[in-house]
Each structure stands twice: as structure tokens, then as C-alpha cells.
Design a protein around this motif. Structure first.
Motif, PDB file in Angstrom:
ATOM      1  N   PRO A  14       0.824  -1.223   0.000  1.00 39.02           N
ATOM      2  CA  PRO A  14       0.000   0.000   0.000  1.00 39.02           C
ATOM      3  C   PRO A  14       0.852   1.265   0.000  1.00 39.02           C
ATOM      4  N   PRO A  15       0.433   2.293  -0.718  1.00 43.99           N
ATOM      5  CA  PRO A  15       1.168   3.567  -0.704  1.00 43.99           C
ATOM      6  C   PRO A  15       1.004   4.265   0.640  1.00 43.99           C
ATOM      7  N   ALA A  16       2.025   5.032   1.024  1.00 41.36           N
ATOM      8  CA  ALA A  16       1.980   5.713   2.318  1.00 41.36           C
ATOM      9  C   ALA A  16       2.091   7.221   2.126  1.00 41.36           C
ATOM     10  N   THR A  17       3.305   7.717   1.913  1.00 38.75           N
ATOM     11  CA  THR A  17       3.537   9.154   1.801  1.00 38.75           C
ATOM     12  C   THR A  17       3.563   9.579   0.340  1.00 38.75           C
ATOM     13  N   LYS A  18       2.544  10.312  -0.085  1.00 46.71           N
ATOM     14  CA  LYS A  18       2.434  10.828  -1.454  1.00 46.71           C
ATOM     15  C   LYS A  18       2.697   9.746  -2.502  1.00 46.71           C
ATOM     16  N   GLY A  19       2.124   8.576  -2.274  1.00 47.93           N
ATOM     17  CA  GLY A  19       2.230   7.496  -3.247  1.00 47.93           C
ATOM     18  C   GLY A  19       3.444   6.608  -3.084  1.00 47.93           C
ATOM     19  N   TYR A  20       4.327   6.897  -2.135  1.00 44.96           N
ATOM     20  CA  TYR A  20       5.515   6.075  -1.916  1.00 44.96           C
ATOM     21  C   TYR A  20       5.237   5.044  -0.816  1.00 44.96           C
ATOM     22  N   PRO A  21       5.423   3.745  -1.099  1.00 39.13           N
ATOM     23  CA  PRO A  21       5.230   2.703  -0.067  1.00 39.13           C
ATOM     24  C   PRO A  21       6.330   2.771   0.992  1.00 39.13           C
ATOM     25  N   PRO A  22       6.108   2.182   2.156  1.00 39.48           N
ATOM     26  CA  PRO A  22       7.110   2.214   3.236  1.00 39.48           C
ATOM     27  C   PRO A  22       8.451   1.595   2.848  1.00 39.48           C
ATOM     28  N   SER A  23       8.445   0.588   1.958  1.00 36.18           N
ATOM     29  CA  SER A  23       9.706  -0.069   1.599  1.00 36.18           C
ATOM     30  C   SER A  23      10.693   0.889   0.938  1.00 36.18           C
ATOM     31  N   VAL A  24      10.186   1.944   0.294  1.00 32.26           N
ATOM     32  CA  VAL A  24      11.071   2.931  -0.341  1.00 32.26           C
ATOM     33  C   VAL A  24      11.938   3.610   0.716  1.00 32.26           C
ATOM     34  N   PHE A  25      11.318   4.016   1.814  1.00 28.33           N
ATOM     35  CA  PHE A  25      12.043   4.735   2.865  1.00 28.33           C
ATOM     36  C   PHE A  25      12.909   3.790   3.704  1.00 28.33           C
ATOM     37  N   ALA A  26      12.670   2.486   3.575  1.00 31.16           N
ATOM     38  CA  ALA A  26      13.540   1.511   4.233  1.00 31.16           C
ATOM     39  C   ALA A  26      14.771   1.218   3.385  1.00 31.16           C
ATOM     40  N   LYS A  27      14.610   1.252   2.064  1.00 25.23           N
ATOM     41  CA  LYS A  27      15.721   0.922   1.175  1.00 25.23           C
ATOM     42  C   LYS A  27      16.724   2.067   1.023  1.00 25.23           C
ATOM     43  N   LEU A  28      16.259   3.308   1.109  1.00 26.44           N
ATOM     44  CA  LEU A  28      17.156   4.450   0.917  1.00 26.44           C
ATOM     45  C   LEU A  28      18.349   4.429   1.874  1.00 26.44           C
ATOM     46  N   PRO A  29      18.133   4.330   3.199  1.00 24.27           N
ATOM     47  CA  PRO A  29      19.304   4.313   4.097  1.00 24.27           C
ATOM     48  C   PRO A  29      20.182   3.082   3.918  1.00 24.27           C
ATOM     49  N   ARG A  30      19.594   1.940   3.511  1.00 25.44           N
ATOM     50  CA  ARG A  30      20.416   0.746   3.295  1.00 25.44           C
ATOM     51  C   ARG A  30      21.413   0.972   2.166  1.00 25.44           C
TER      52      ARG A  30
END
Length: 446
Positions: free
Chosen positions: A279-295
């Protein structure tokens, strides 16, 4: 049981420890295709592994991106063509590794590490896993030395340290690619790794031939995944660029990693996540996006004892020049500083269009002298003072002599603008940049 039988059983038990169990690889079949997502049943494969799918035009390789009970979700790495209902799906195992070595220098690769430049196969005899080694945060060396990037405004006003991760925040058409090219030409790093992700195909060739040039290309590795490639290929391009940089860092080299762009990486992950039902969270971005960025970002930086460093610049596209874009905001929080490119400066012909007021390097105080830091503060304050009163000055509402500090800022404005401008083929060393900054700071009063 006799003693002899007991010894025989022990002998077979020892040999059995070194024998892998034989597990037949069951093939499945394709049952559904929705957009870029393929659904298969009848086979088992872990997330991240590869599968081969029979098509009318040959074999299609896809990666497992999720599952639901006995249903397997796959996404093709290359273009989806010739797929038929009920096509055979065969697991291939884990992702293949990367060919690495010094012979990568001067080469252009795709997201999977396959050459794109037509110069033949890679003459490498070393193989590296796609997953880089984990480095304990306490084992990393501290950032204590500046890195010369050949750009006067960055060397003097936004000094970068070896092992720092910087964000380059810009809208479209304000000169970010040219700035990256300036850094590849003028940087004192041993090896440069460039990741061009989600760019137009024309821009990839232009960057390599015109901006990078023969001199810059000789010590660089370019990984390209244009906008027309699959989202998985774009994700792989970012990870392949980072893995190659990690390989050279572990050999003791100081590496400059230029990733263009982090936003395209986030958008590719969004496409994959939404396709498998996240499911999308922030402005169409799913939570996994914000988990992958710092990795991804945390893989850059200094290595341990005896290793080199990865100094990384990640470009972040700000849609509509909005600095509060979700990806821009998340990136700013996980990076060690940010350089903002101003459209207003670019429109006025000021290149590189670096907005020194809105930009900051968080490690600059740790890698420069107190004299350099004080000169930086003086010039930035004087530059900011002029910008704050610019409208009054331009319409003639300010009377000269009303404030000596503003008078000084007006007098120094031409010199500061000339200092912050720089030609594309005019690299300037760190020491030369510092000396020029000191000379301008000496003229700042109060």
C-alpha cells in the motif's frame, strides 16, 4: 550393534556432512500477467532469486519480488515480450555475482554488470557477491581529511571530507550533470564510479563522451540504466554502482561515487512495491522505499583499518523545485550534507548554480582549519546579507551609507559572484580555492 558396524556408520556420517541434499528444482507455469508483474504457480523460489520463463522469442529472466501462499510474483529484468499463458517457469537460484577488477576502469556497464560499450568482454578473474560486506559502525574510520573535488565553491564553502555522503538537490535543467562532470575531471580521488539511473538514453552518451571525456573516463567505471529499462534494472544499477565502489574501497582506494539519481532509485522501488500490492503511504511512496534508501546510502563511507573510502554524491530531483518533496526530505535526513542548485542562479547564467545559503556540509568543521572555517563564515554572512537586501538595492530604496555592512556587501558582491562561478574546463585545487576564499574574507568588515 557390533563395533565394526558402529565404525562404518560413523564413517558414513562424516562423509554425509559434506554432501548437499539433492532437491529437485520443480518447474512451474505462468498463470497471470498484470503490467510488469508475472504470477506463477508450481515452483518454489526465495525472494531475490532468478527464474527463467519460456517465451516465443527465447528465455526471459525475471526476479522473484514476492509471494502469496503458493503464488509467486516475478518481475522481468529486461523487456517483457512474447510471453504466453501457461509458460514454463524454472528457478535459476540466487542472483549471480559481479565480475570485478581494475580492468573495469574505462568501461560502461548495464545494471547487471554486462558491458554496454562494445569493447568486448570484461577481462576480470575476480568475482564478487552482489551483497556488500557489512561494516560495523564502530569499525569505520572517522572523517578527518578533505577531498579535493576540483570545484571552487565546494572546496572552499562546502568542504567535503573523504567518506562523506552528500546530496545534490536540483530540479531539471539547472546543471547537475555538468557539475558531476566537473567533479569527475577535477577530483583527486583514485577511482570514480558513476551511476546514471533513469536518465534519457541520449544524455547517457553525452555524459560519457562530452562531459566525462577521455581523461575522466580512464579512471572511471560507468553503470547506466536509462529511463526505458525495467524498474528492476534501475534498482540493480544503483546497487551495482555501490558494490563496485565497495570493491575498490576494500582494496584501499579512495573512491568518488556519483549517483544520478537517488530519486530514480526510489521511483523504481515504488513501481516494484506497488506492483506486488504494497500500500502507498507518503504521497504514493510505499514504506519499503524509505527503508531501502538508508540501506543503500549507508554502504558508502570510510572503511575499516587498511581500507579506503567512498565519498558519495547522490543527486536528488526536487519536483517543481520543492525542497519538501518526500524523497528530498528523507534523503536530507540520512546524508551528511546537501548542495542545493538554484534555478534562479541558473537562469541568470551563474554556473555552477550552487546556492551557498541553502547548502551545508556537516563534516566541514572536522576537516578544515579554524582559519578556513572563519573565512567561510565571513564570506557566507556577507553574501547572505546582500541577498537579504537585494530587492531594496535593486529598486533603489537603499541609501548608500545607511549601513556600513550592507555597503561592504554591495562592494564585494561582484568579487563573490566571480569567486562562486567556474568554467566547466577550469578545475581548481583545494589549496587554490582556500587561498582565494581567504583573500575575499579579508575584505569583509564587521
Amino acid at each position: 550393534m557390533s563395533t565394526r558396524q558402529h565404525k562404518l556408520l560413523n564413517k558414513f556420517a562424516v562423509h554425509h556432512k559434506h554432501v548437499l541434499p539433492l532437491r529437485p528444482v520443480a518447474s512451474g507455469q505462468l498463470v497471470r500477467v498484470v503490467g510488469l508483474t508475472l504470477e506463477a504457480t508450481g515452483c518454489r523460489a526465495p525472494v531475490g532469486s532468478l527464474c527463467s520463463i519460456e517465451t516465443m522469442v527465447g528465455e526471459l529472466v525475471a526476479e522473484v519480488v514476492g509471494f502469496d501462499d503458493k503464488l509467486l510474483y516475478l518481475m522481468p529484468i529486461e523487456e517483457l515480450r512474447g510471453v504466453l499463458p501457461g509458460a514454463r517457469v524454472k528457478p535459476l537460484g540466487e542472483q549471480s555475482g559481479l565480475n570485478v577488477g581494475l580492468s573495469l576502469l574505462g568501461r560502461v556497464l548495464d545494471g547487471s554488470g554486462v558491458p554496454l560499450d562494445g569493447l568486448g568482454p570484461l577481462n576480470t578473474d575476480q568475482h564478487a557477491s552482489r551483497h556488500g560486506p557489512y561494516i560495523n559502525p564502530l569499525s569505520r574510520r572517522a572523517i578527518t581529511e578533505p577531498l579535493d573535488v576540483g570545484v571552487r565553491a565546494i572546496n572552499s564553502m562546502l568542504t567535503v571530507g573523504k567518506g562523506q555522503r552528500m546530496g545534490l538537490f536540483a530540479g531539471s535543467g539547472v546543471g547537475k550533470s555538468v557539475l558531476l562532470g566537473m567533479m569527475t575531471r577535477g577530483s583527486k580521488a583514485d577511482i570514480i564510479v558513476v551511476g546514471l539511473v533513469g536518465e534519457r538514453g541520449r544524455e547517457v552518451k553525452e555524459f560519457i563522451e562530452e562531459i566525462l571525456g577521455k581523461e575522466g573516463r580512464a579512471r572511471s567505471v560507468v553503470v547506466a540504466a536509462p529511463a526505458d529499462t525495467s524498474p528492476l534494472m534501475r534498482l540493480r544499477a544503483c546497487e551495482t554502482s555501490t558494490r563496485i565502489a565497495e570493491y575498490f574501497r576494500d582494496l584501499g582506494y579512495d573512491v568518488l561515487l556519483l549517483m544520478d539519481s537517488l530519486t530514480r532509485y526510489a521511483q523504481a522501488q515504488r513501481e516494484v512495491a506497488l506492483a506486488v500490492g504494497e500500500p502507498p503511504a507518503t504521497k504514493g511512496y510505499p514504506p519499503s522505499v524509505f527503508a531501502k534508501l538508508p540501506r543503500l546510502v549507508e554502504r558508502a563511507g570510510n572503511g575499516g583499518a587498511g581500507q579506503g573510502s567512498i565519498t558519495a554524491f547522490y543527486t536528488v530531483l526536487t519536483e517543481g523545485d520543492d525542497q519538501q518533496d518526500p524523497i528530498a526530505d528523507a534523503s536530507r535526513a540520512i546524508l551528511d550534507g546537501h548542495i542545493v542548485l538554484s534555478r534562479q542562479l541558473a537562469d541568470s547564467g551563474h554556473y555552477p548554480a550552487i546556492d551557498v545559503e541553502a547548502s551545508i556540509s556537516r563534516v566541514a568543521p572536522m576537516v578544515i582549519s579554524e582559519e578556513h572555517l572563519e573565512a567561510m563564515r565571513k564570506v557566507k554572512q556577507m553574501y547572505s546579507l546582500y541577498q537579504q537586501n537585494r530587492d531594496l538595492i535593486s529598486i533603489g530604496a537603499y541609501s548608500q551609507g545607511s549601513d556600513p555592512r550592507i555597503d561592504n556587501a554591495i562592494r564585494l558582491q561582484p568579487a563573490m559572484n566571480a569567486f562562486l562561478r567556474q568554467g566547466f574546463k577550469e578545475p581548481m585545487t583545494f589549496e587554490e580555492s582556500r587561498v582565494m576564499l581567504t583573500q575575499i574574507a579579508a575584505q569583509c568588515q564587521g
